[in-house]
Design an enzyme around this catalytic site. Structure first.
Site, short mmCIF file in Angstrom:
data_model
loop_
_atom_site.label_atom_id
_atom_site.label_comp_id
_atom_site.label_asym_id
_atom_site.label_seq_id
_atom_site.Cartn_x
_atom_site.Cartn_y
_atom_site.Cartn_z
CG ASN A 91 -20.56 -43.17 30.50
OD1 ASN A 91 -21.52 -43.74 29.97
ND2 ASN A 91 -20.53 -41.85 30.66
CD1 TRP A 92 -14.63 -46.91 29.11
CD2 TRP A 92 -14.55 -48.14 30.98
NE1 TRP A 92 -15.08 -48.18 28.81
CE2 TRP A 92 -15.03 -48.95 29.94
CE3 TRP A 92 -14.41 -48.69 32.26
CZ2 TRP A 92 -15.39 -50.28 30.12
CZ3 TRP A 92 -14.76 -50.02 32.44
CH2 TRP A 92 -15.25 -50.79 31.38
CD1 TRP A 140 -35.18 -39.18 39.31
CD2 TRP A 140 -34.10 -40.60 40.69
NE1 TRP A 140 -36.12 -39.94 39.94
CE2 TRP A 140 -35.50 -40.82 40.80
CE3 TRP A 140 -33.24 -41.38 41.45
CZ2 TRP A 140 -36.04 -41.79 41.65
CZ3 TRP A 140 -33.77 -42.33 42.30
CH2 TRP A 140 -35.16 -42.52 42.40
CB SER A 157 -20.69 -43.55 26.51
OG SER A 157 -19.90 -42.79 27.40
CG ASN A 166 -29.70 -43.07 35.54
OD1 ASN A 166 -30.83 -42.77 35.16
ND2 ASN A 166 -29.06 -44.13 35.09
N GLY A 167 -27.77 -39.58 37.64
CA GLY A 167 -26.96 -38.96 38.69
C GLY A 167 -27.70 -37.78 39.32
CG ASP A 191 -27.83 -37.91 30.52
OD1 ASP A 191 -27.21 -38.40 31.48
OD2 ASP A 191 -27.50 -36.83 29.98
NE ARG A 244 -22.61 -39.83 39.08
CZ ARG A 244 -23.23 -38.98 38.25
NH1 ARG A 244 -23.62 -37.80 38.69
NH2 ARG A 244 -23.44 -39.30 37.00
NE ARG A 285 -23.67 -33.43 26.72
CZ ARG A 285 -23.81 -32.54 27.71
NH1 ARG A 285 -23.97 -31.25 27.42
NH2 ARG A 285 -23.80 -32.92 28.97
NE ARG A 345 -28.19 -36.57 26.61
CZ ARG A 345 -26.88 -36.66 26.50
NH1 ARG A 345 -26.34 -36.64 25.31
NH2 ARG A 345 -26.10 -36.77 27.56
#
Ligand code: IPE
Ligand code: IPE
Ligand code: MG
Length: 241
Positions: free
Chosen positions: A67-68, A24, A64, A21-22, A19, A32, A193, A187
């Site tokens: 993520n859609w 970063w 996930s 990437n966005g 988790d 993104r 979470r 994570r």
């Protein structure tokens, strides 16, 4: 499953929620997708480090079932990245003796991507080194629901007696049926979470939530987390004599 097998001091199976990437990319004022590309490039180094740290199974969360909900641009960009990534990396994984598997619901993925996933699994099927599992369109609840559907079909067809359904039977219907349970779940990005990752399988996993954003995650940090796992006292509900 993994419980009996995990008496080595390090984790045999590490699962990672990749988790950040966005954020970063955002820090660099870039789109993104730029972060997702940087994130994809980190995977190889971590896979290659596994044998050095005694990690036989590595499972990574790439996309996930939730993520859609992201923008069409981001979802399409990610799907295109997965296609390019699998196409480009599968020969390298084979050369490094890495067995690649995918978990998650493939039905919603496009035919080209599904064909590449099948091909990567086929050409690495005989590899005996690290077991790399990529969770793509994966959700723990979705997995349990799909497993339950197949289990119910077996009951209906007379192949399974409801009396025989127990903690050993149900996981045989999960996407992870051939994998041991994860010993350590990492994570990145500071979120504490689980976000629907390996819900059944992680019942007794140790967790590490670290602030590093996934594109900055290194072999050194991976080694440090794997090393500190060995100092934990896993009791599985029992009291040590
Ligand atoms: C993880 O990075 C990659 C995927 C979920 C596909 P994110 O894209 O969630 O990055 P953040 O959380 O927005 O920083
Ligand atoms: C979890 O990250 C999924 C992946 C890393 C693929 P998310 O960024 O989607 O999770 P939330 O939205 O922060 O819970
Ligand atoms: Mg995120």
């Amino acid at each position: 499953m993994a419980r009996e097998d995990s008496d080595q001091s390090g984790p045999r199976h590490v699962a990672i929620i990749m988790d950040g990437n966005g954020r970063w990319a955002q820090m660099r004022r870039r789109p993104r997708l730029f972060g997702h590309q940087a994130g994809a490039r980190r995977v190889r180094e971590i896979v290659e480090a596994c044998p050095d740290f005694g990690v036989k199974y590595l499972t990574i969360f790439a996309f996930s079932t939730e993520n859609w909900k992201r923008t069409q641009t981001e979802v399409a960009g990610l799907m295109s990245l997965f296609r390019r990534y699998i196409h480009k990396e599968m020969q390298a994984f084979k050369a490094e003796n890495v067995q690649v598997r995918f978990i998650g619901d493939r039905v919603r993925l496009d035919a080209k991507l599904r064909a590449l996933m099948d091909e990567a699994e086929e050409i690495t099927a005989d590899c005996t080194g690290t077991n790399l599992t990529i969770a793509l369109n994966y959700g723990g609840r979705d997995e349990v629901a799909r497993a339950t559907k197949r289990l119910a079909q077996d009951v209906k067809a007379g192949r399974l007696d409801p009396e025989d359904v127990d903690e050993e039977t149900l996981p045989k219907y999960l996407d992870t049926c051939v994998l041991p349970d994860p010993d350590l779940v990492i994570r990145t990005s500071g979120e504490a979470r689980v976000s629907n990752f390996l819900l059944w399988q992680s019942a007794y996993a140790e967790y590490e939530f670290i602030d590093t954003l996934w594109p900055d995650f290194t072999r050194e940090e991976f080694g440090r987390l794997v090393g500190s796992y060995g100092k934990r006292d896993r009791r599985f509900g029992a009291v040590k004599a």
